[in-house]
Design a protein around this motif. Structure first.
Motif, PDB file in Angstrom:
ATOM      1  N   LEU A  23     -32.325 -24.206  31.979  1.00 56.21           N
ATOM      2  CA  LEU A  23     -32.955 -24.149  30.663  1.00 56.21           C
ATOM      3  C   LEU A  23     -33.931 -25.310  30.495  1.00 56.21           C
ATOM      4  O   LEU A  23     -34.992 -25.163  29.888  1.00 56.21           O
ATOM      5  N   HIS A  24     -33.585 -26.464  31.066  1.00 58.01           N
ATOM      6  CA  HIS A  24     -34.449 -27.633  30.985  1.00 58.01           C
ATOM      7  C   HIS A  24     -35.776 -27.368  31.704  1.00 58.01           C
ATOM      8  O   HIS A  24     -36.852 -27.686  31.197  1.00 58.01           O
ATOM      9  N   PHE A  57     -36.312 -15.771  25.391  1.00 50.72           N
ATOM     10  CA  PHE A  57     -36.876 -16.704  24.415  1.00 50.72           C
ATOM     11  C   PHE A  57     -37.745 -15.972  23.398  1.00 50.72           C
ATOM     12  O   PHE A  57     -38.467 -15.048  23.762  1.00 50.72           O
ATOM     13  N   GLY A 107     -29.267 -27.039  34.281  1.00 52.05           N
ATOM     14  CA  GLY A 107     -30.628 -27.536  34.436  1.00 52.05           C
ATOM     15  C   GLY A 107     -31.715 -26.481  34.363  1.00 52.05           C
ATOM     16  O   GLY A 107     -32.894 -26.802  34.238  1.00 52.05           O
ATOM     17  N   THR A 141     -37.785 -24.645  29.603  1.00 49.89           N
ATOM     18  CA  THR A 141     -38.340 -25.160  28.347  1.00 49.89           C
ATOM     19  C   THR A 141     -39.443 -26.181  28.615  1.00 49.89           C
ATOM     20  O   THR A 141     -40.305 -26.392  27.758  1.00 49.89           O
ATOM     21  N   GLY A 142     -39.422 -26.806  29.804  1.00 55.18           N
ATOM     22  CA  GLY A 142     -40.498 -27.727  30.155  1.00 55.18           C
ATOM     23  C   GLY A 142     -41.829 -27.009  30.275  1.00 55.18           C
ATOM     24  O   GLY A 142     -42.845 -27.461  29.741  1.00 55.18           O
ATOM     25  N   ALA A 195     -45.841 -24.163  22.971  1.00 56.92           N
ATOM     26  CA  ALA A 195     -45.173 -23.119  22.193  1.00 56.92           C
ATOM     27  C   ALA A 195     -43.962 -23.689  21.458  1.00 56.92           C
ATOM     28  O   ALA A 195     -43.279 -24.577  21.953  1.00 56.92           O
ATOM     29  N   ASP A 196     -43.687 -23.175  20.267  1.00 57.16           N
ATOM     30  CA  ASP A 196     -42.551 -23.602  19.457  1.00 57.16           C
ATOM     31  C   ASP A 196     -41.471 -22.525  19.592  1.00 57.16           C
ATOM     32  O   ASP A 196     -41.627 -21.413  19.080  1.00 57.16           O
ATOM     33  N   ILE A 197     -40.377 -22.859  20.291  1.00 58.00           N
ATOM     34  CA  ILE A 197     -39.308 -21.877  20.530  1.00 58.00           C
ATOM     35  C   ILE A 197     -38.513 -21.666  19.248  1.00 58.00           C
ATOM     36  O   ILE A 197     -38.044 -22.619  18.640  1.00 58.00           O
ATOM     37  N   SER A 255     -36.055 -19.038  19.089  1.00 58.87           N
ATOM     38  CA  SER A 255     -34.788 -18.405  19.414  1.00 58.87           C
ATOM     39  C   SER A 255     -34.590 -18.356  20.929  1.00 58.87           C
ATOM     40  O   SER A 255     -35.534 -18.177  21.682  1.00 58.87           O
ATOM     41  N   VAL A 256     -33.341 -18.548  21.355  1.00 61.48           N
ATOM     42  CA  VAL A 256     -32.992 -18.479  22.778  1.00 61.48           C
ATOM     43  C   VAL A 256     -31.714 -17.660  22.894  1.00 61.48           C
ATOM     44  O   VAL A 256     -30.770 -17.892  22.137  1.00 61.48           O
ATOM     45  N   ALA A 306     -42.875 -25.946  26.777  1.00 56.00           N
ATOM     46  CA  ALA A 306     -43.374 -27.090  25.996  1.00 56.00           C
ATOM     47  C   ALA A 306     -44.797 -27.456  26.414  1.00 56.00           C
ATOM     48  O   ALA A 306     -45.635 -27.787  25.572  1.00 56.00           O
TER      49      ALA A 306
END
Lengths: 214, 214
Positions: free
Chosen positions: A18-19, A45, A16, A22-23, A30-32, A34-35, A26
């Motif tokens: 990473l969720h 990131f 959870g 990334t929230g 931002a447009d990811i 690479s991770v 987002a």
């Protein structure tokens, strides 16, 4: 104008995370791109961001699970494009010698090219490794270095070429050479030509070659 | 018992996608160990999952933004551990010859070791590349191959050793050899020893060496 940035986050480990991270990313739009999960507690990131990196870093830092956030140099800036050489150890080593020497010459002039290798034997492991290359980041070309390759390796070569990878094959027995973009007999030259083909600092354009066998 | 699986997702591109995908994965209690954004439309995950992969694949497929989901072989299974060789092209090539030949011998016996290289010049680019290695996945050892390295490269070597990387240095001018785990004069032997040090199929244990200079 958007900028490409690298952000390293140290956080609690576990499902959870990473969720949650990334929230926040987002919400900043931002447009990811690479991770990398360096280890359970450190996630890196790369992203294209329109706004202020410090605002994003501040919001990430305020998550209760986060210990530390820092901005870092991107992989693209440090390692650049990659070529991958795979096959038998003796031949992979000779192709690597050519590719590394040629990459050195271009990197001195401002290119960033790294040369990755995997010595491998057997039709199935090689076919899998070829297909997997299309899922590795920053890979632009693949060199197949061996004495006999065909069957499922040939099918894998056609698949990754369709996905945009350049494939160079040593002149060898089996059906792989016929499926490649370029066939070269001398392994050192194969390494050099592959680097030339992906270097912006080189004049070599594989699409302008009349002969694709050397 | 949890299993380690690879999942490739083809989805709409754009900000927020990763947040949606990781939300589904988090609900299945999976612990993501690796993410590769192959291109804007294709994201590849590796994770430890307790439950049924098909249930997760089904839930991911039902997201409106998702076009296709498939299970794939993991990078660990295909490429295994990595060693990274960096420095001057001439020396990097010779270390690579040794490392690739030795990796070939171990990979035939069931190991998975790949050998990555980057020819680079200059204190700052090298120091950055050393530090960046600690953020690359699956890297276990680093070889510094050159004739003169010191200053910030030495500091970077001490930092990545503290983070668990094995660092081998060629015998050379500058302060880097004194900061390394192992110093080797012959570049081919440096490559061979580095692979031996990380191979489970080798009897070589760097911690049992009385002499760390060869």
């Amino acid at each position: 104008m958007s900028q490409h940035i690298g952000i390293l986050v140290e956080a609690e480990p576990g499902p959870g995370i990473l969720h949650q991270l990334t929230g926040v990313i987002a919400r900043h739009g931002a447009d990811i791109t690479s991770v990398v999960i360096v280890e359970a507690r450190r996630t890196y990131f790369e992203m294209d961001l329109e706004g202020d990196p410090d605002a994003l870093i501040g919001d990430l830092s305020r998550l209760p699970i986060v210990h530390r956030v820092s901005q870092e140099k991107t992989f693209e800036a440090v390692f650049g494009k990659r070529i991958v050489i795979m096959g038998g150890g003796a031949q992979v080593g000779q192709v690597a010698i050519g590719a590394i020497s040629e990459a050195d010459r271009h990197n001195i002039r401002g290119e960033k090219i790294s040369v990755d290798t995997i010595p491998l034997v057997g039709e199935q492991p090689l076919a899998e490794a070829v297909r997997t290359c299309a899922r590795l980041p920053r890979v632009e070309a693949l060199v197949l270095a061996g004495s006999l390759m065909g069957g499922d390796i040939e099918r894998a070569v056609r698949e990754v070429r369709a996905q945009g990878l350049l494939v160079v094959s040593l002149n060898m027995a089996g059906s792989v050479p016929a499926a490649a973009d370029l066939v070269v007999s001398d392994p050192v030259q194969a390494g050099v030509m592959t680097v030339m083909a992906i270097a912006n600092t080189a004049k070599f354009d594989i699409n302008r070659l009349k002969n694709r066998n050397f």
